[in-house]
Structure formats: structure tokens, C-alpha cells
Design a protein around this motif. Structure first.
Motif, PDB file in Angstrom:
ATOM      1  N   ARG A 291      42.648  46.166  46.512  1.00  0.00           N
ATOM      2  CA  ARG A 291      43.312  46.697  45.141  1.00  0.00           C
ATOM      3  C   ARG A 291      44.334  48.260  45.362  1.00  0.00           C
ATOM      4  O   ARG A 291      45.097  48.310  44.469  1.00  0.00           O
ATOM      5  CB  ARG A 291      42.071  47.292  44.595  1.00  0.00           C
TER       6      ARG A 291
ATOM      7  N   GLY B 191      47.478  47.575  45.639  1.00  0.00           N
ATOM      8  CA  GLY B 191      48.464  47.149  44.406  1.00  0.00           C
ATOM      9  C   GLY B 191      48.330  45.658  44.319  1.00  0.00           C
ATOM     10  O   GLY B 191      49.132  45.035  43.364  1.00  0.00           O
ATOM     11  N   LEU B 192      47.859  44.869  45.166  1.00  0.00           N
ATOM     12  CA  LEU B 192      47.826  43.466  44.746  1.00  0.00           C
ATOM     13  C   LEU B 192      46.885  42.921  43.511  1.00  0.00           C
ATOM     14  O   LEU B 192      45.802  43.758  43.057  1.00  0.00           O
ATOM     15  CB  LEU B 192      46.917  42.866  45.943  1.00  0.00           C
ATOM     16  N   SER B 193      47.464  41.929  42.782  1.00  0.00           N
ATOM     17  CA  SER B 193      46.949  41.685  41.341  1.00  0.00           C
ATOM     18  C   SER B 193      45.504  40.843  41.656  1.00  0.00           C
ATOM     19  O   SER B 193      45.223  40.362  42.906  1.00  0.00           O
ATOM     20  CB  SER B 193      47.898  40.611  40.814  1.00  0.00           C
ATOM     21  N   LYS B 194      45.019  40.702  40.383  1.00  0.00           N
ATOM     22  CA  LYS B 194      43.667  40.156  40.544  1.00  0.00           C
ATOM     23  C   LYS B 194      43.507  38.752  41.207  1.00  0.00           C
ATOM     24  O   LYS B 194      42.830  38.313  41.977  1.00  0.00           O
ATOM     25  CB  LYS B 194      43.025  39.988  39.213  1.00  0.00           C
ATOM     26  N   ILE B 195      44.768  37.942  40.736  1.00  0.00           N
ATOM     27  CA  ILE B 195      44.930  36.354  41.220  1.00  0.00           C
ATOM     28  C   ILE B 195      45.155  36.691  42.861  1.00  0.00           C
ATOM     29  O   ILE B 195      44.533  35.634  43.543  1.00  0.00           O
ATOM     30  CB  ILE B 195      45.971  35.520  40.695  1.00  0.00           C
ATOM     31  N   GLU B 196      45.924  37.529  43.331  1.00  0.00           N
ATOM     32  CA  GLU B 196      46.152  37.556  44.596  1.00  0.00           C
ATOM     33  C   GLU B 196      44.894  38.089  45.362  1.00  0.00           C
ATOM     34  O   GLU B 196      44.616  37.366  46.514  1.00  0.00           O
ATOM     35  CB  GLU B 196      47.130  38.718  44.890  1.00  0.00           C
TER      36      GLU B 196
ATOM     37  N   THR C 154      42.728  34.755  45.575  1.00  0.00           N
ATOM     38  CA  THR C 154      43.319  33.846  46.366  1.00  0.00           C
ATOM     39  C   THR C 154      43.408  34.307  48.068  1.00  0.00           C
ATOM     40  O   THR C 154      43.182  33.435  48.799  1.00  0.00           O
ATOM     41  CB  THR C 154      44.504  33.129  46.237  1.00  0.00           C
ATOM     42  N   GLY C 155      43.844  35.514  48.018  1.00  0.00           N
ATOM     43  CA  GLY C 155      44.077  35.825  49.375  1.00  0.00           C
ATOM     44  C   GLY C 155      42.912  36.601  49.999  1.00  0.00           C
ATOM     45  O   GLY C 155      42.930  36.713  51.404  1.00  0.00           O
ATOM     46  N   VAL C 156      41.843  37.088  49.214  1.00  0.00           N
ATOM     47  CA  VAL C 156      40.786  37.818  50.067  1.00  0.00           C
ATOM     48  C   VAL C 156      39.328  37.178  49.708  1.00  0.00           C
ATOM     49  O   VAL C 156      38.805  36.728  50.570  1.00  0.00           O
ATOM     50  CB  VAL C 156      40.654  39.236  49.455  1.00  0.00           C
TER      51      VAL C 156
ATOM     52  N   PRO D 293      39.119  33.108  51.000  1.00  0.00           N
ATOM     53  CA  PRO D 293      39.227  32.889  52.437  1.00  0.00           C
ATOM     54  C   PRO D 293      37.918  33.767  52.961  1.00  0.00           C
ATOM     55  O   PRO D 293      37.119  33.127  54.009  1.00  0.00           O
ATOM     56  CB  PRO D 293      40.348  33.568  53.037  1.00  0.00           C
TER      57      PRO D 293
END
Ligand SMILES: Nc1ncnc2c1ncn2[C@@H]1O[C@H](COP(=O)(O)OP(=O)(O)OP(=O)(O)O)[C@@H](O)[C@H]1O
Ligand SMILES: [Mg+2]
Lengths: 259, 293
Positions: free
Chosen positions: B181, B184-189, B192-194, B197
């Protein structure tokens, strides 16, 4: 280390600006009072102080994860609760915050992706957010290259596909550092990022970060409990001194470091 | 001195006595219990035993065209059981695909309070009715057959698996989310990214568990005409052919046991640290204890 560590020239606007800030958690008492703190581009500022005094809390406040009790916190030109622009702020938490079941590359790519400019612009912010997120699922070659470079700098190339949970504590710390370097932020908040490292590795990591900061005119705010180490790397040292004025509230004392 | 242990024991005693007094209020004549045991022996000897294994023989119609060695695949037991497994499989897959985004919205650590309430209400609604009631509902809407079964089980899977998923997601470590957060990653990122996995192992293991659960519960939805082996059980129950019913029940018991075992094995590949520990048959009956080194 000191040779390449030129004292910061104060250029332009401060990247971090705290005015009359009191930090602490919602129901607790104020941990630290900071009357005035400005950190400029190219500057390395270290924070030292006893355990539990609120150093991590200060970093989390600047990162926008904890609300300050009072005062204004301005980061990269935005006043909290407004967040800095995407990718401007890099954070190496004390507990690292890596995705333990994913690979080194995956974790570093998170940073590299955050550092990429969003390509699609749309007047509806949700459409923009969604299309860019879909786009980010297909990472650019540029982001991949940056990630590989950062991993190389942290000497982790041989571990690139390894899941984080199979790495040692020091290796994990280097992954978190690589993630932030691949992000190329304007401000790095680093919480004890040199602990658990042997002297040689520490030198590598430190040089990697300091070089990045100096070359890119970024700012680095680092929590370092080892005061002598803090003095070797920082342009300025802030010591959070425990309970001299008031048993609960601590004042920040600034000590200029001699070069 | 009241120790924790004696508190625990007296609390258990109180609960047991309380339950007995409630039960006593609902039972008018305890003598019926001994009569019931008598009935069981008579029923067992006259109608249940021996099981009628003709259910494993091919049906007369449609004519079985397979190689003779495999003609059991034309039997009602085989057709019913495989249909139950197919329904369970398809609904687990569709159910998890639908429930994952909803559970991410439902997790308090990922979405806003109002959104998470909304998602939770959706999941709770899907879960509030057991799959057999959903099956009745869909039989009325789309008619008899496995399609109603798939719809019913998918909805129930969304509700049940979604709850398991958002509770697992809420239990995840907060620091990876915070660092993502602050970058600055978006919620969708972040999702899917955190989140995915990081949670993949427990999400997969919950999916396998859900499949196992759906096979078990899929055996009953046929009773209301939503496909699977339950259809035949209901049929022969109506014709009072209990010896056929018991052979279906034995087949279900064996298949469920096998799927339980496969599910435990498969899940052991996805446990927390990903260390492989092969289960033995005994794990079905006696759950494995953490070994103290
Ligand atoms: N999430 C939280 N909610 C409430 N209080 C907290 C929370 N996290 C930390 N604290 C309290 O805030 C105080 C400061 O914690 P902080 O982590 O900032 O210390 P620190 O200076 O970083 O210490 P260390 O050098 O040991 O890392 C501690 O007393 C701690 O108990
Ligand atoms: Mg700390």
C-alpha cells in the motif's frame, strides 16, 4: 564509506516536512513529538533511539499507515491523508513485508511495477485503475530489467527464483532492499535494513542504497539503532531521547554529524 | 483454589447435564429406545442384509456397449456416483472462481467497511440454505437433472468457501499489505500480487476440502431430483428395496473414504511451509498430531 558521502546540498522543496507532529497510536499516549523536521532531496537522515520509543511508528506515520495525533505531515508535496504519487515512496519495513510464498523476482517486481508510470489515463478513475491493473499483470520488459539489476546489486542473482521462505534472514532483508531499489522512489524509509547482515554484505547493501540516493537525488530516512553506524552513513542524525522532559512524551533532538 | 482445569471440568458437567434435561423434555417415553434397537435387528436381518449388488450390474436399457470387463460402468451405481463426483467437481471449480473476488471484497483488511459488509451479506445469503434446499429451488426453476445440482452446489460453494477464504485472508500478515500500500500499488495489484500468492496454499487446500465436502453432500441432492447417486437411493427407498439402498450406501462410504484420503494427501502438498509429509491411511481415522521434537 565517507569518501562518496557528500554532505547534502539543500536543493528545492523538502521531500518530507513535519510540523508540530505528535505521533502515537489511536488509544495510546503520544510517543514522540516532532516540532519541525524537513528532509531534502539527496539527504540521508538517520533516526536512533531506544527500543520501543516510536521509531517504527514515525516511519509508518510518514508512510501514511498510521495517522498522526496532531500536526501536518507532508510527503512528496502531498499532505497526509493524501498519498504521495504512485511509486514515489519506498518502504523497507522492519518486518520486511515480503510475500513469503512467492519468488525473489516476484517480490522485486512488485516494487518495479509500483515504480512504473501508469500508461492509461481515463477520466473515470475506476476505469483507469482497473485498466492499469490489468496492464500491470503483464509486466513491461523495463520493469523486469530494473528488477534484475536490483537483484544483481543485492547479490541475489543465484536466488532469483527461490521462494522467500527458503531464504535466510539477511537474504530476505536484501530482497526487501532490492524491491525498493527497483521501485526507484523519491523517498526511501528504511527500518533497520542493515541488521542481520555480516560486514561485507552490509557494505554492499549500504553502498547500493547510498549510491541510488545520491545519484537520483532521492531522500533516505533510516532507522538505525547502532549510533556509530548511523553516524557513518547519515548526513544528519536524529536522536529520539527517552523521557527527559515528560515521562510520556519524548522530544526529537537533532545532532549534526561531523564529516 | 479454583484452577483453570476444575473450572473447565465443572463447566463441561453443567453443559452435559443441561443437554440431558433438554433431551428429557423432548422424549416422552425412553422405552422406545430399547424398542428401536429391537427394530434395528429385525430390519437389518430381514430387509437390509445381504446387500443386493445387482446395482453394480449393467442396466437393461440403454444397452451397454462397452468392453465386457468394464460393463460395471453401465451400472446405476457407477453412473450415479460418477455424476455426483462430476457435479461436485464442476461446482467446486465454478464456486471458487466466483467466491475468490467476493471474499477479497469481504476481507476487512483489503476493502472498505461498507463494501465488506455488502460482500459478506452476499456470501451469508448463499450459505444460509443448505445445498439440498438450493437444489429444490433449482429443480423448480430449471427442471430435474444434474444441471440443477451444479447450480445448487455452486451457490452453496460460493457461500461456504467464500467465508473460509475471507477469514483466511483476514488472518494474513499485515506487513506485506502495508508495504504494498505504501508503495502505491492499486487494490487489484495488491490482490493479485500479494494476497493471492501469499494465500495460494491455503486457498488451494480449502478448494480441495470443498470438493470433498461437495462429494459428500452431493449424494443427497439427488433425492430431490438434482442428479447424482441420490436419485437411485430415493428410487429404491420408494420401492422399499432396502437391500439395494444399503449397497449404494456402502459404495458411497467407500468412495467418500477414498476421496477423503486423496484430499488429505493433496492438501499435504499445500501445507504452510510446503514441506511434503505423506499421510497414511490411519490419518483418515486418527488425525495426525503435531509431533513434538
Ligand atoms: N499497532 C500498534 N498499536 C498500538 N501500539 C503499538 C502498535 N505497534 C507498536 N505499538 C507500541 O508503540 C510503541 C513504539 O513502537 P515502535 O515499534 O515504534 O518502537 P521502535 O522505536 O521502532 O522500537 P524498536 O527499536 O524495538 O523497533 C511501543 O510501545 C509499542 O508497544
Ligand atoms: Mg522499530
Amino acid at each position: 564509506m565517507r569518501e562518496d558521502n557528500v554532505v547534502a546540498k539543500v536543493i528545492g522543496k523538502p521531500i518530507v516536512k513535519l510540523i508540530d507532529v505528535e505521533i502515537g497510536y489511536k488509544n495510546g499516549e503520544t510517543l514522540v513529538k516532532i516540532p519541525d523536521l524537513e528532509i531534502f532531496p539527496g539527504e540521508i537522515v538517520a533516526i536512533a533511539g531506544p527500543s520501543g520509543v516510536g521509531k517504527t511508528t514515525l516511519l509508518r506515520t510518514i508512510a501514511g499507515l498510521v495517522r498522526s495525533i496532531s500536526g501536518t505531515v507532508e510527503v512528496c508535496g502531498r499532505v497526509v491523508p493524501h498519498r504521495p504519487k504512485r511509486g514515489k515512496l519506498g518502504y523497507i519495513p522492519q518486518k520486511l513485508g515480503l510475500v513469503r510464498h512467492a519468488s525473489v523476482m516476484h517480490n522485486v517486481m512488485l516494487g518495479a511495477n509500483a515504480g512504473q508510470k501508469k500508461e492509461i489515463i481515463h477520466r473515470n478513475k475506476y476505469i483507469q485503475m482497473f485498466s492499469n491493473s490489468v496492464l500491470s499483470l503483464f509486466p513491461s520488459t523495463k520493469a523486469k530489467r530494473k528488477s534484475r539489476d536490483a537483484i544483481e546489486k543485492m547479490r541475489l542473482t543465484d536466488k532469483i527464483g527461490e521462494p522467500i521462505r527458503r531464504l535466510s534472514g539477511g537474504q530476505q532483508r536484501r530482497v526487501a532492499t532490492a524491491r525498493t531499489l527497483a521501485q526507484e522512489p523519491a523517498l526511501i524509509l528504511a527500518d533497520e535494513f542493515l541488521s542481520e547482515l555480516d560486514d561485507e554484505t552490509m557494505e554492499t547493501v549500504l553502498r547500493g542504497v547510498v549510491t541510488y540516493v545520491k545519484n537520483n537525488n532521492a531522500a533516505l530516512l533510516v532507522v538505525e539503532h547502532d549510533v556509530s553506524r548511523a553516524k557513518t552513513m547519515a548526513d544528519r542524525l536524529l536522536v529520539i531521547d527517552d523521557g527527559r522532559i515528560n515521562p510520556f512524551i519524548t522530544e526529537v533532538t537533532m545532532i549534526e554529524v561531523k564529516v | 483454589m479454583i484452577t483453570l482445569k476444575s473450572k473447565f471440568i465443572s463447566l463441561s458437567l453443567i453443559l452435559i447435564m443441561f443437554s440431558f434435561s433438554i433431551l428429557n423434555g423432548m422424549v416422552d417415553d425412553w422405552g422406545r429406545l430399547s424398542g428401536g434397537i429391537e427394530n434395528l435387528f429385525i430390519f437389518f436381518g430381514e430387509s437390509l442384509w445381504p446387500p443386493d449388488w445387482s446395482v453394480l450390474e449393467p442396466q437393461n436399457y440403454p444397452v451397454c456397449t462397452t468392453y465386457p470387463l468394464f460393463d460395471f460402468t453401465c451400472s446405476t451405481a457407477w453412473i450415479g456416483m460418477t455424476e455426483t463426483i462430476k457435479i461436485a467437481f464442476v461446482s467446486t471449480i465454478f464456486g471458487s472462481i466466483i467466491s475468490l473476488p467476493i471474499s477479497i471484497l469481504a476481507a476487512r483488511n483489503l476493502s472498505s467497511l461498507s463494501l465488506s459488509y455488502f460482500a459478506r451479506i452476499v456470501l451469508a445469503a448463499a450459505r444460509s440454505l443448505p445445498s439440498i434446499i438450493w437444489a429444490i429451488f433449482f429443480v423448480i426453476l430449471v427442471g430435474f437433472g444434474p444441471f440443477s445440482g451444479v447450480l445448487a452446489m455452486t451457490i452453496y460453494t460460493v457461500g461456504y468457501l467464500g467465508k473460509l477464504q475471507y477469514e483466511a485472508i483476514e488472518g494474513m500478515n499485515n506487513v506485506p499489505l502495508e508495504s504494498a500500500r505504501s508503495m502505491g500499488l492499486s487494490k487489484i495489484e495488491i490482490a493479485t500480487g500479494v494476497v493471492i500468492p501469499e494465500m495460494a496454499n491455503s486457498l488451494i487446500s480449502q478448494m480441495i476440502f470443498m470438493f470433498e465436502y461437495n462429494v459428500r453432500h452431493g449424494t443427497v441432492i439427488g433425492i430431490v431430483g438434482a442428479g447424482g447417486i441420490g436419485y437411485y437411493i430415493n428410487l429404491y427407498l420408494k420401492f422399499l428395496q432396502y437391500d439395494k439402498v444399503i449397497s449404494y450406501l456402502i459404495i458411497i462410504f467407500i468412495v467418500v473414504l477414498i476421496i477423503d484420503f486423496l484430499s488429505i494427501s493433496a492438501r499435504s502438498y499445500f501445507n504452510e511451509e510446503g514441506d511434503i509429509s505423506k499421510p497414511s491411511w490411519w490419518d483418515l481415522f486418527i488425525p495426525k498430531m503435531k509431533r513434538v521434537e
